[in-house]
Write a protein that holds these residues in place. Structure first.
Motif, PDB file in Angstrom:
ATOM      1  N   ALA A 179       0.519  -5.239   4.496  1.00  7.40           N
ATOM      2  CA  ALA A 179      -0.777  -5.873   4.234  1.00  7.40           C
ATOM      3  C   ALA A 179      -1.877  -5.230   5.064  1.00  7.40           C
ATOM      4  O   ALA A 179      -2.991  -4.982   4.572  1.00  7.40           O
ATOM      5  N   GLY A 180      -1.593  -4.944   6.327  1.00  8.10           N
ATOM      6  CA  GLY A 180      -2.596  -4.277   7.158  1.00  8.10           C
ATOM      7  C   GLY A 180      -2.921  -2.890   6.663  1.00  8.10           C
ATOM      8  O   GLY A 180      -4.075  -2.442   6.752  1.00  8.10           O
ATOM      9  N   PHE A 181      -1.940  -2.184   6.131  1.00  2.00           N
ATOM     10  CA  PHE A 181      -2.208  -0.836   5.649  1.00  2.00           C
ATOM     11  C   PHE A 181      -2.965  -0.860   4.330  1.00  2.00           C
ATOM     12  O   PHE A 181      -3.800   0.012   4.077  1.00  2.00           O
ATOM     13  N   ILE A 182      -2.687  -1.832   3.469  1.00  2.90           N
ATOM     14  CA  ILE A 182      -3.414  -1.913   2.194  1.00  2.90           C
ATOM     15  C   ILE A 182      -4.886  -2.226   2.436  1.00  2.90           C
ATOM     16  O   ILE A 182      -5.756  -1.776   1.675  1.00  2.90           O
ATOM     17  N   ARG A 183      -5.192  -2.961   3.494  1.00  2.00           N
ATOM     18  CA  ARG A 183      -6.600  -3.265   3.797  1.00  2.00           C
ATOM     19  C   ARG A 183      -7.392  -2.008   4.118  1.00  2.00           C
ATOM     20  O   ARG A 183      -8.633  -2.019   4.030  1.00  2.00           O
ATOM     21  N   ASN A 184      -6.720  -0.938   4.513  1.00  3.30           N
ATOM     22  CA  ASN A 184      -7.426   0.314   4.784  1.00  3.30           C
ATOM     23  C   ASN A 184      -7.849   1.032   3.507  1.00  3.30           C
ATOM     24  O   ASN A 184      -8.676   1.936   3.568  1.00  3.30           O
ATOM     25  N   VAL A 185      -7.260   0.680   2.383  1.00  7.14           N
ATOM     26  CA  VAL A 185      -7.625   1.306   1.110  1.00  7.14           C
ATOM     27  C   VAL A 185      -8.832   0.564   0.538  1.00  7.14           C
ATOM     28  O   VAL A 185      -8.757  -0.648   0.299  1.00  7.14           O
ATOM     29  N   PRO A 186      -9.955   1.218   0.314  1.00  2.00           N
ATOM     30  CA  PRO A 186     -11.143   0.522  -0.202  1.00  2.00           C
ATOM     31  C   PRO A 186     -10.882  -0.102  -1.568  1.00  2.00           C
ATOM     32  O   PRO A 186     -10.343   0.557  -2.467  1.00  2.00           O
ATOM     33  N   PRO A 187     -11.254  -1.354  -1.761  1.00  2.00           N
ATOM     34  CA  PRO A 187     -11.071  -1.969  -3.092  1.00  2.00           C
ATOM     35  C   PRO A 187     -11.880  -1.289  -4.183  1.00  2.00           C
ATOM     36  O   PRO A 187     -11.553  -1.425  -5.368  1.00  2.00           O
ATOM     37  N   PRO A 210      -0.056   5.947  -3.808  1.00  2.00           N
ATOM     38  CA  PRO A 210       0.020   7.244  -3.119  1.00  2.00           C
ATOM     39  C   PRO A 210      -0.621   7.237  -1.737  1.00  2.00           C
ATOM     40  O   PRO A 210      -0.209   8.013  -0.866  1.00  2.00           O
ATOM     41  N   LEU A 211      -1.607   6.374  -1.517  1.00  2.00           N
ATOM     42  CA  LEU A 211      -2.256   6.311  -0.207  1.00  2.00           C
ATOM     43  C   LEU A 211      -1.460   5.512   0.817  1.00  2.00           C
ATOM     44  O   LEU A 211      -1.798   5.518   1.999  1.00  2.00           O
ATOM     45  N   LEU A 212      -0.422   4.834   0.367  1.00  2.00           N
ATOM     46  CA  LEU A 212       0.381   4.005   1.268  1.00  2.00           C
ATOM     47  C   LEU A 212       1.609   4.733   1.794  1.00  2.00           C
ATOM     48  O   LEU A 212       2.493   4.093   2.371  1.00  2.00           O
ATOM     49  N   ARG A 213       1.688   6.027   1.605  1.00  2.00           N
ATOM     50  CA  ARG A 213       2.896   6.753   2.005  1.00  2.00           C
ATOM     51  C   ARG A 213       3.228   6.590   3.486  1.00  2.00           C
ATOM     52  O   ARG A 213       4.380   6.301   3.825  1.00  2.00           O
ATOM     53  N   PRO A 214       2.276   6.744   4.419  1.00  2.00           N
ATOM     54  CA  PRO A 214       2.654   6.529   5.832  1.00  2.00           C
ATOM     55  C   PRO A 214       3.161   5.123   6.108  1.00  2.00           C
ATOM     56  O   PRO A 214       4.123   4.940   6.859  1.00  2.00           O
TER      57      PRO A 214
END
Length: 297
Positions: A179-187, A210-214
């Protein structure tokens, strides 16, 4: 005019400018000397590596030898634990449990973390607080309820009992990290995909995933290593020898009267190699994923 030109031509050429003096690299005032940094790190590294060297020493040197150098080397301890002690079966069972737990944890944590990061509902904060509080509950307290549940489901002495238990206990932390990592992806990236006609699921798979790989690598590696090393669930839920995992197999090498140190050390090397390889290949994404998932949100 002519004399001035002659004097200018016959005058000695001026000496080339001296090269600029090398500036000394002044150490910042707040930075300590290098030895104050590397000496504690070296001592810590030495303290960390000594147990591994001791394990390799017992695993590679000949039985009865008391040398501090494993020479001549022998592989009979590895052959003994792999062929005679059943570590080939333990290794496959541990690999099956680790990979299955990792995939299930990533799948459920991904869906739950997306809901926590993108949707606002009334009990979102109490739910996240409950996830955090669940990390303070030791697994030993849940052994009896889990044992009764798996007995009713007829999952005792099955690897799926360990897989389900490992997945349940790893989900809270994994879900919070995702959840914390998804918040880094701009909506706005998802919104642009929606405008182009993508559904929410397709936009998530094409843009966000693809942006959640790390983050996924961090969560997956943590789940795999925890399942690989966990001893308690496998000991309680698995009775047959062909269903046991490596931690339980290592425990069988310790007898009531004596311990085969060579076989135990060889089994420890077999258990440590996959974990070392996992962290060696993913350490870059692991640090990024844990820091992003733990700090943001």
């Amino acid at each position: 005019m002519t004399a001035a030109v002659i004097d200018r031509e016959t005058a000695p050429a001026s000496a080339p400018p001296a090269p600029p003096a090398k500036r000394r690299r002044n150490r910042p005032i707040d930075q300590p000397p290098r030895w104050q940094i590397f000496l504690p790190l070296g001592l810590y590294l030495l303290f960390t590596l000594i147990p591994f060297y001791w394990m390799l020493l017992f695993a590679l040197r000949e039985p009865g030898s008391d040398s501090l150098v494993p020479w001549p080397m022998t592989g009979q301890h590895f052959e003994k634990v792999w062929n005679e002690r059943g570590f080939d079966t333990y290794f496959l069972n541990s690999m099956y449990v680790g990979i299955a737990s990792m995939l299930m944890t990533m799948l459920v944590a991904l869906s739950g973390g997306y809901a926590l990061a993108r949707f606002k509902f009334r009990l979102r904060m109490p739910f996240m607080l409950a996830l955090l509080c669940s990390q303070f509950i030791p697994g030993a307290l849940m052994l009896v309820p889990l044992f009764e549940i798996f007995r009713e489901l007829q999952l005792l002495n099955s690897l799926w009992s360990v897989i389900i238990a490992e997945t349940v206990f790893q989900l809270p932390l994994s879900m919070i990290l995702i959840a914390g990592f998804i918040r880094n992806v701009p909506p706005s990236l998802e919104e642009a995909a929606w405008v182009d006609g993508c559904s929410r699921l397709r936009a998530f798979l094409a843009i966000v995933l693809p942006l959640l790989r790390p983050g996924l690598i961090a969560v997956g590696s943590f789940a795999f290593v925890h399942s690989w090393n966990h001893f308690l669930f496998a000991l309680m839920f698995l009775n047959a020898q062909d269903k046991q995992t490596i931690p339980v197999g290592l425990n069988t090498l310790i007898g009531s009267d004596s311990v085969d140190l060579g076989a135990l050390a060889a089994g420890g090397v077999v258990a440590a190699v996959p974990v070392v390889l996992v962290f060696a290949f993913i350490q870059r994404w692991l640090i990024t994923g844990f820091s992003a998932g733990a700090v943001k949100g």
